[in-house]
Design a protein around this motif. Sequence first.
Motif, short mmCIF file in Angstrom:
data_model
loop_
_atom_site.label_atom_id
_atom_site.label_comp_id
_atom_site.label_asym_id
_atom_site.label_seq_id
_atom_site.Cartn_x
_atom_site.Cartn_y
_atom_site.Cartn_z
N ASN A 161 17.26 20.63 49.32
CA ASN A 161 16.06 21.41 48.99
C ASN A 161 16.40 22.55 48.03
OD1 ASN A 161 13.94 23.30 49.16
ND2 ASN A 161 13.29 22.45 51.10
N ALA A 211 19.04 22.87 46.19
CA ALA A 211 19.54 22.35 44.92
C ALA A 211 18.38 21.98 44.01
CB ALA A 211 20.44 21.15 45.17
N SER A 212 17.35 21.38 44.61
CA SER A 212 16.23 20.98 43.77
C SER A 212 15.47 22.19 43.26
CB SER A 212 15.31 20.03 44.53
OG SER A 212 14.56 20.76 45.45
N GLN A 213 15.48 23.27 44.07
CA GLN A 213 14.82 24.49 43.59
C GLN A 213 15.59 25.13 42.45
OE1 GLN A 213 13.92 27.33 46.61
NE2 GLN A 213 13.14 25.79 48.00
N ARG A 214 16.90 25.01 42.52
CA ARG A 214 17.72 25.65 41.50
C ARG A 214 17.80 24.84 40.22
NH1 ARG A 214 20.02 29.87 41.13
NH2 ARG A 214 21.40 29.11 39.53
N GLU A 215 17.37 23.59 40.30
CA GLU A 215 17.40 22.74 39.11
C GLU A 215 16.60 23.45 38.02
OE1 GLU A 215 19.15 19.95 37.71
OE2 GLU A 215 19.74 20.41 39.75
N VAL A 263 16.98 26.43 36.81
CA VAL A 263 17.09 27.89 36.75
C VAL A 263 18.29 28.23 35.87
CG1 VAL A 263 17.52 29.98 38.09
CG2 VAL A 263 16.06 28.20 39.01
N VAL A 284 8.70 32.43 39.35
CA VAL A 284 9.01 31.14 39.94
C VAL A 284 8.44 30.02 39.08
CG1 VAL A 284 8.49 29.65 41.89
CG2 VAL A 284 9.28 31.96 42.28
N PRO A 310 12.33 29.74 44.05
CA PRO A 310 11.46 30.27 45.12
C PRO A 310 12.26 30.79 46.30
CG PRO A 310 10.72 28.11 44.41
CD PRO A 310 11.99 28.36 43.71
#
Lengths: 401, 515
Positions: free
Chosen positions: B344, B346-350, B352, B398, B405
């Motif tokens: 989860n 990792a996918s948010q940091r994709e 950034v 975001v 996030p």
Amino acid sequence: MNRRGSSFLAAMLAAMLALTGCYNSRELNELAIVSGIGIDLVPGKEDYKVTFQIVNPKSTPTTVSPGSGLPAIVVISATDRTVFGALRKASKRATRQLFFAHTQLVAIGEPLARRGINHVFDIFERSHELRLNSAALVVRGGSAESLLQMLSPIESISSLGLVNKVENTAKVWGENRRTDVFGLISGIAGEGDITVNGVMLPGDIREGRKKSSLEQSDFKGGSIMSGLAVLKEGRLTGWMEGTDARGTQWLLDEIKETGMDIGVPGASGKLAVNIFHSSTGVRVELREGVPVFHVRIREEGNVSEAGAFVDFSIKEVMDQVQETLKTQTAQEVRQAFEKAQGMKCDIFNFGNELKRTHPQDWQKVMNHWDEAFAQGRLDLHVEAYIRSTGMRTKTYMGQEN
Amino acid sequence: MPIRKTGSTPDGKKEGGQQPPLSAVLEENLEQIRARLGNSPDLVIRHYKSMIHEVQVAAIYINAITDKNLVDTYIEQAMKFEFPGEGVGIPAAPGDIYSYFKTKAVSIGKLKVIRDLNTLLEALLSGDTVLLVDGIAEALSGMTSGGEGRAVSEAATQVSIRGSKEAFTESLGTNIALVRRRIKSPDLRLETMTLGAITRTDISIMYIKGLAREEAVFNLREKLQHIEADSILESGYIEQLLEENKFSPFPTMYNTERPDSVAGNLLEGRIALLVDGTPFVLILPATFFVFMHTVEDYYQRYDVSTLIRLLRVICLVVSLFGPAIFVAALNFHQEMIPTPLLINLASQREGVPFPTFIEALMMECTFEVIREAGIRLPSPIGQTVSIIGGLVLGQAAVQAGIVSPAMVIVVSLTGICSFTTPAFNMALSIRFLRFGIMFTGAFMGLYGIAIAALMLVAHMCSLRSLGVPYMSPLGPFSPGDQKDLFVRSPLHFMKTRPRLTRSKRGRRQPGAGSS
């Protein structure tokens, strides 16, 4: 020390702390999270083909950007004489550094299992990157690569899905159990032989790799948990299936919950009994050179379904049902035991038990334990109890006359 | 050296001891006063002439800082002798008029005799009215200070749901009254002194004799006398001048604007320091845990209070270590994060573009900016800032993919947690330390955080507040004081006062002692 000197020293120490730098700092988006590792034998060679299932974070539905529509996993492989070599060689194909700490699954292809896996797992213990608690599976009649390439319809990351599948079926059906790398290694290192959970790919492997095939309600690929692989000295020698697998689980005290269909006293239908508690006690002793395995099984269950009229309110009927349950359990266990004896594989941990409780006796048989086990006698006692008949006693159908 | 209790003499002032004495000639004195005050227009000199001996009398005060009614009463009473036949003895000679004032006529409070000009000026400037009689080289001053001041109002910075709503004001007298009204014991002691070479600020030490340790009071007195400052505008000045470890990030004195909090602390054997001109009263010695408690803990039932205290401690830890642990886990210890959460995150940091640490630093700084802007702006606009800052900026950052996030969650959680620390100055320290710990976390992961925490604990253990170890009663450990630390035991069980601040009289409830 004067004030200047001590403040200088403090500054130098602070600088030293900072100068060690971010020696192994890795950003999450520089990592390729490996969710599953598959190890196969390259046909006709001594090389390992190691397959990595990598999580593609871009396609995880939690991302803020619109989903990329790509499959949630990416699979790459590398071939080398050692597993470690393959691990490092994979960098030629991966855009990011492979990160193994979250490996959920280690799959082994059947050809490799038949050749022997004793030496495969050294790296799992030696390397700090790999985990010992990853689940281990033997891919029945297939390669680990094809298992890892298979997409899965609900769990987008199929390795996680496979582990969930094992755990789920182990909890409610009992024929399989989660075997992990650690257990595998200690089994190989201990006395006797081991069983590893098996998985089969019954569907269309080619279709299972396509994302488009996920867009239909009946997925053409898929995998099912199938039996327990019996490994004798690290080599796959046979499979325990169905009730045999469950019998094995019973002897290993691994049954958490299971369902049994038992005959109805005096009628033709079947009763479904949900075993919700079971415990097995094992004692091994040597009698005149022949091992005797005292096994006590105590199981408790509910009647979950009655396919014929049974009046559970009568004590004698209940006694009969319990007796039937007991006999059937004993039969399953005995069958599994006999099959293992046939393979001369002590997969029930009896050797370790004898060694632990009677070290002197163990000395006598340790050199020919396989034969001794095959001649061993099973002294089985089963206690079965029906604790409840669900929310009603008699079925809605009246007694047929 | 015992302290004078009246504050008529300037303390710590070393001017060689030659203070110009008052002259016997009234006009000379008045001339000098005028000259010293630079002919200030708010200086009022009222001339009177006694009817009997025609003696010149002058009443002097400064207009804005005196209470008109009091001045009038004072002067009127002083002049009463002018009306014979009221049964009072008529002074025989001009010189007797003065002694008449002194002994009989003046019924005003705090009458003082002044013999030198400096003292006279000081009395004038603190709102006294001074009577000068021609031919006498002495002056009489009566306390008439007053003038405009803020009324007692609700506490603005230390709000409580239950308990007294009164807060201190800027007037020392009012503040003393607020405490006195809560502790009606003759043992409540008050010592006043004047500090600040220019500001001549009145300060009061308050303690309960028999509960506060004598040596602590003595030490504090000594220290206060050695303060050399030309101005004391707020209790913060004294706090900073008294601090034993000036470079520590931790406050070692508690400040409160709540009289009930002062009363409670006095009853635990602590000493209060009231400064004229500020509603914030200093309380010392203050250990770390004093900053974590509120008076309301004692007003609510013990179970509620205990849970809230524990919550506060957890929040303190989160606000100190939250972002640091997040950065460390994401950069160094990815294996510690549960797999689904890692995927989860990792996918948010994709996508950034910044490293986690820079991202965290950016967000933390933004948060601090929003907070500071919110405090400085007038309150209606302040809310707009927090809405724009918090919601719009966070959401936009975001969506633009600049910040993940999860980072927004961590930073805002940290921010909210830091608000639960009851003492604002402690919250500030934690806020400031958070950045340091975040640095170590980003450099060395959890190892760095552990080192930082260790250093922090070592430092806190080395601190002392007026001789009391800062971490007591944890280090040094005193088992008896654990009842009122992380938990707040039922009042019935709290029979003893804190060991290190109290004197011999340890018991709180003499009646309950036998049970």
